[in-house]
Motif scaffolding. Structure first.
Motif, PDB file in Angstrom:
ATOM      1  N   LEU A   1      12.071  -2.253  -6.233  1.00 34.69           N
ATOM      2  CA  LEU A   1      11.941  -1.321  -5.120  1.00 34.69           C
ATOM      3  C   LEU A   1      11.715  -2.093  -3.819  1.00 34.69           C
ATOM      4  CD1 LEU A   1       9.556   1.052  -7.043  1.00 34.69           C
ATOM      5  CD2 LEU A   1      11.918   1.595  -6.422  1.00 34.69           C
ATOM      6  N   SER A   2      12.401  -1.711  -2.755  1.00 30.08           N
ATOM      7  CA  SER A   2      12.216  -2.410  -1.479  1.00 30.08           C
ATOM      8  C   SER A   2      10.953  -1.923  -0.766  1.00 30.08           C
ATOM      9  CB  SER A   2      13.433  -2.225  -0.571  1.00 30.08           C
ATOM     10  OG  SER A   2      13.658  -0.855  -0.302  1.00 30.08           O
ATOM     11  N   LYS A   3      10.609  -0.621  -0.943  1.00 31.83           N
ATOM     12  CA  LYS A   3       9.402  -0.063  -0.339  1.00 31.83           C
ATOM     13  C   LYS A   3       8.750   0.934  -1.289  1.00 31.83           C
ATOM     14  CE  LYS A   3      10.844  -0.381   4.539  1.00 31.83           C
ATOM     15  NZ  LYS A   3      11.151   0.400   5.778  1.00 31.83           N
ATOM     16  N   VAL A   4       7.417   0.946  -1.271  1.00 33.54           N
ATOM     17  CA  VAL A   4       6.628   1.893  -2.060  1.00 33.54           C
ATOM     18  C   VAL A   4       5.490   2.367  -1.174  1.00 33.54           C
ATOM     19  CG1 VAL A   4       5.199   2.204  -4.126  1.00 33.54           C
ATOM     20  CG2 VAL A   4       7.165   0.681  -4.218  1.00 33.54           C
ATOM     21  N   THR A   5       5.119   3.647  -1.267  1.00 29.19           N
ATOM     22  CA  THR A   5       4.000   4.136  -0.467  1.00 29.19           C
ATOM     23  C   THR A   5       2.674   3.671  -1.072  1.00 29.19           C
ATOM     24  OG1 THR A   5       3.670   6.217  -1.667  1.00 29.19           O
ATOM     25  CG2 THR A   5       5.324   6.208   0.095  1.00 29.19           C
ATOM     26  N   TYR A   6       1.645   3.660  -0.222  1.00 33.38           N
ATOM     27  CA  TYR A   6       0.314   3.300  -0.710  1.00 33.38           C
ATOM     28  C   TYR A   6      -0.095   4.195  -1.870  1.00 33.38           C
ATOM     29  CZ  TYR A   6      -0.381   0.837   3.791  1.00 33.38           C
ATOM     30  OH  TYR A   6      -0.287  -0.005   4.859  1.00 33.38           O
ATOM     31  N   GLU A   7       0.128   5.498  -1.730  1.00 38.10           N
ATOM     32  CA  GLU A   7      -0.304   6.441  -2.758  1.00 38.10           C
ATOM     33  C   GLU A   7       0.395   6.166  -4.087  1.00 38.10           C
ATOM     34  OE1 GLU A   7      -1.223  10.712  -1.195  1.00 38.10           O
ATOM     35  OE2 GLU A   7       0.436   9.911  -0.017  1.00 38.10           O
ATOM     36  N   GLU A   8       1.708   5.903  -4.021  1.00 33.12           N
ATOM     37  CA  GLU A   8       2.453   5.627  -5.251  1.00 33.12           C
ATOM     38  C   GLU A   8       1.960   4.340  -5.903  1.00 33.12           C
ATOM     39  OE1 GLU A   8       6.793   7.640  -4.261  1.00 33.12           O
ATOM     40  OE2 GLU A   8       6.272   5.707  -3.368  1.00 33.12           O
ATOM     41  N   MET A   9       1.745   3.309  -5.098  1.00 34.14           N
ATOM     42  CA  MET A   9       1.285   2.037  -5.657  1.00 34.14           C
ATOM     43  C   MET A   9      -0.114   2.172  -6.238  1.00 34.14           C
ATOM     44  SD  MET A   9       2.550  -0.990  -6.102  1.00 34.14           S
ATOM     45  CE  MET A   9       1.776  -1.294  -7.691  1.00 34.14           C
ATOM     46  N   LEU A  10      -0.954   2.971  -5.601  1.00 34.64           N
ATOM     47  CA  LEU A  10      -2.305   3.199  -6.111  1.00 34.64           C
ATOM     48  C   LEU A  10      -2.249   3.891  -7.463  1.00 34.64           C
ATOM     49  CD1 LEU A  10      -5.289   2.844  -5.404  1.00 34.64           C
ATOM     50  CD2 LEU A  10      -5.230   5.105  -4.327  1.00 34.64           C
ATOM     51  N   GLU A  11      -1.401   4.896  -7.579  1.00 30.70           N
ATOM     52  CA  GLU A  11      -1.260   5.579  -8.867  1.00 30.70           C
ATOM     53  C   GLU A  11      -0.673   4.648  -9.918  1.00 30.70           C
ATOM     54  OE1 GLU A  11      -2.443   8.283  -9.765  1.00 30.70           O
ATOM     55  OE2 GLU A  11      -2.307   9.882  -8.307  1.00 30.70           O
ATOM     56  N   LEU A  12       0.372   3.891  -9.565  1.00 33.12           N
ATOM     57  CA  LEU A  12       0.989   2.972 -10.524  1.00 33.12           C
ATOM     58  C   LEU A  12      -0.009   1.925 -10.992  1.00 33.12           C
ATOM     59  CD1 LEU A  12       4.489   2.491  -8.846  1.00 33.12           C
ATOM     60  CD2 LEU A  12       4.075   3.510 -11.089  1.00 33.12           C
ATOM     61  N   ALA A  13      -0.792   1.381 -10.062  1.00 32.31           N
ATOM     62  CA  ALA A  13      -1.781   0.366 -10.424  1.00 32.31           C
ATOM     63  C   ALA A  13      -2.857   0.943 -11.335  1.00 32.31           C
ATOM     64  CB  ALA A  13      -2.415  -0.224  -9.165  1.00 32.31           C
ATOM     65  N   SER A  14      -3.230   2.206 -11.104  1.00 32.45           N
ATOM     66  CA  SER A  14      -4.317   2.807 -11.872  1.00 32.45           C
ATOM     67  C   SER A  14      -3.885   3.225 -13.268  1.00 32.45           C
ATOM     68  CB  SER A  14      -4.883   4.023 -11.125  1.00 32.45           C
ATOM     69  OG  SER A  14      -3.948   5.076 -11.090  1.00 32.45           O
ATOM     70  N   VAL A  15      -2.579   3.358 -13.493  1.00 32.84           N
ATOM     71  CA  VAL A  15      -2.112   3.817 -14.807  1.00 32.84           C
ATOM     72  C   VAL A  15      -1.387   2.729 -15.593  1.00 32.84           C
ATOM     73  CG1 VAL A  15      -2.009   6.241 -14.155  1.00 32.84           C
ATOM     74  CG2 VAL A  15       0.013   4.800 -13.801  1.00 32.84           C
ATOM     75  N   GLY A  16      -1.549   1.474 -15.205  1.00 34.58           N
ATOM     76  CA  GLY A  16      -1.037   0.414 -16.068  1.00 34.58           C
ATOM     77  C   GLY A  16      -0.166  -0.640 -15.434  1.00 34.58           C
ATOM     78  N   ALA A  17       0.419  -0.364 -14.252  1.00 32.70           N
ATOM     79  CA  ALA A  17       1.228  -1.391 -13.596  1.00 32.70           C
ATOM     80  C   ALA A  17       0.319  -2.549 -13.189  1.00 32.70           C
ATOM     81  CB  ALA A  17       1.933  -0.805 -12.376  1.00 32.70           C
ATOM     82  N   LYS A  18       0.701  -3.775 -13.561  1.00 36.43           N
ATOM     83  CA  LYS A  18      -0.196  -4.916 -13.389  1.00 36.43           C
ATOM     84  C   LYS A  18       0.087  -5.749 -12.136  1.00 36.43           C
ATOM     85  CE  LYS A  18      -2.323  -4.304 -17.375  1.00 36.43           C
ATOM     86  NZ  LYS A  18      -1.693  -3.074 -17.837  1.00 36.43           N
TER      87      LYS A  18
END
Length: 420
Positions: free
Chosen positions: A192-209
């Motif tokens: 992905l070239s861009k991700v929103t803060y909210e999306e990255m926060l959710e991804l990080a909290s559910v397993g994205a390392k």
């Protein structure tokens, strides 16, 4: 000329040759006319080694002395990088957490940053000297060294970027950006070239390392533009971009936005079920209050419809998940609290996984959850629990189906790249 923060993780700092590679990247930014502060992690594996020494010394170690020990890894890499930069003709010096200083609270081993005094840092940068700062550490009242908890170097970097009003914070890792899902599971995952803060926060909290959750939350709060990119690969995407930018929603054009941004999985979950919990006011509170008091985070919660048989008082089953690392402690807390809870049986299962789909597009589109449930059902994957937020749907499934679930959902939401 811009101010930027460059953060390098443990794999990037693992040995002198890799430190030279880091120094070359820093030199390139300096030669481009930027004022640069660098935040570094300890060498890969070093913090684990230091933690092991503390545990060998005493199982009941003093957290204040623990922080003195485990903060040493970043002190070493910051000094080595400064030496390497100087050898390349780049003016540089290291700044330990207490020298800036980076003020934290007194929650040793998991401290939170309060403020950073940038007076000395500003003077150093203005004079053309690269500031090399050890991540993960600060100083509390009484001049005691503190650490921010595992993965805290990302948080240090974002905090420094916010304090010095940097244009962006570049976080260099062993991956070249944020992908729609784990490329090891789905070879056709897209960067992905861009991700929103909210999306990255959710991804990080559910397993994205890729990034630590605290660092993303801080970036969103302080509006720090973060870029994730590789220390080892300078490849650019078809639009000429390197890495992935994590930014505010206003920076992402609606034409670029997809319904679903990414799919994450997490196998570090444990499912706990309490059977025949009395169906009365306060019974659920009696379950979760002692867990909260023990500092255990509960995620998914499912309560069955109350049932009764004949003259038997009405009861219900309550199922929820906790981090696998907290399972033993959770069971101990619940067993001790059963006098107040009154459940019949305590059942647990670690052979589960959480699968999450994330995307800000959910706010304006219906049917995201339906697609998820139908896709999993068509492949015979049973859903054990569900939780949602405004931009996320997560389900709990049997661990054996993790990779299959990620693959079929990635296809169902149209995230596959055109070619593998």
């Amino acid at each position: 000329m811009a101010r930027i923060v460059m953060k390098f993780g443990g794999t990037s700092m693992a040995g002198i040759e890799r430190i030279r590679n880091v120094a070359a990247r820093v030199k390139r930014e300096v030669e481009a006319g930027h004022e640069v502060a660098v935040v570094v992690s300890a060498m890969a594996g070093e913090t684990d080694r230091l933690v092991g020494f503390c545990r060998e010394a005493s199982s009941l170690y003093d957290p204040q002395e623990y922080d003195v020990v485990v903060s040493a890894g970043e002190q070493i890499t910051s000094g080595l990088l400064a030496i390497t930069l100087q050898a390349m003709g780049v003016p540089a010096r290291s700044w330990l957490g207490w020298q800036l200083p980076i003020h934290t609270d007194t929650a040793f081993a998991k401290a939170r940053i309060g403020e950073i005094d940038t007076t000395a840092l500003d003077q150093s940068l203005a004079s053309g000297v690269v500031a090399v700062i050890p991540g993960f550490q600060g100083v509390a009242e009484g001049n005691r060294v503190t650490t921010l908890g595992r993965g805290g170097s990302d948080t240090s970097a974002v905090a420094v970027a916010a304090a010095m009003k940097a244009e962006r914070c570049d976080i260099y890792t062993d991956v070249d950006g944020v992908y729609t899902t784990d490329p090891r599971i789905v070879p056709r995952a897209r960067k992905l070239s861009k991700v929103t803060y909210e999306e990255m926060l959710e991804l990080a909290s559910v397993g994205a390392k890729v990034l630590q959750t605290r660092s993303v939350g801080l970036a969103m709060k302080e509006q720090v533009r973060v870029r994730v990119l590789s220390s080892f690969d300078d490849a650019r995407d078809e639009d000429g971009h390197r890495g992935t930018l994590i930014v505010g929603e206003e920076e992402i054009d609606d034409m670029e936005r997809q319904l679903i941004t990414g799919i994450a999985h997490d196998k570090n979950e444990a499912k706990i079920t309490l059977t025949a919990v009395p169906d009365r006011p306060g019974s659920v509170g009696a379950i979760f209050a002692p867990l909260a008091d023990a500092g255990i985070n509960v995620d998914m919660i499912v309560q069955n419809i109350a049932h009764s048989t004949g003259s038997t008082p009405s009861s219900t089953d309550v199922t929820f998940t906790v981090p696998s690392a907290d399972l033993a402690r959770s069971l101990d807390v619940l067993e001790k609290a059963n006098g107040e809870i009154g459940y019949a049986k305590l059942v647990h299962d670690t052979r589960v996984a959480k699968i999450s789909v994330v995307g800000v597009g959910m706010r304006s589109h219906a049917g995201v959850a339906s697609t998820m449930f139908q896709t999993l059902g068509a492949r015979g994957i049973n859903i054990l629990a569900i939780t949602t937020s405004e931009i996320k749907v997560s389900v709990l499934i049997e661990e054996d189906y993790t990779e299959l679930a990620v693959r079929v959902l990635h296809t169902a939401y149209g995230l596959d790249a055109d070619a593998a």
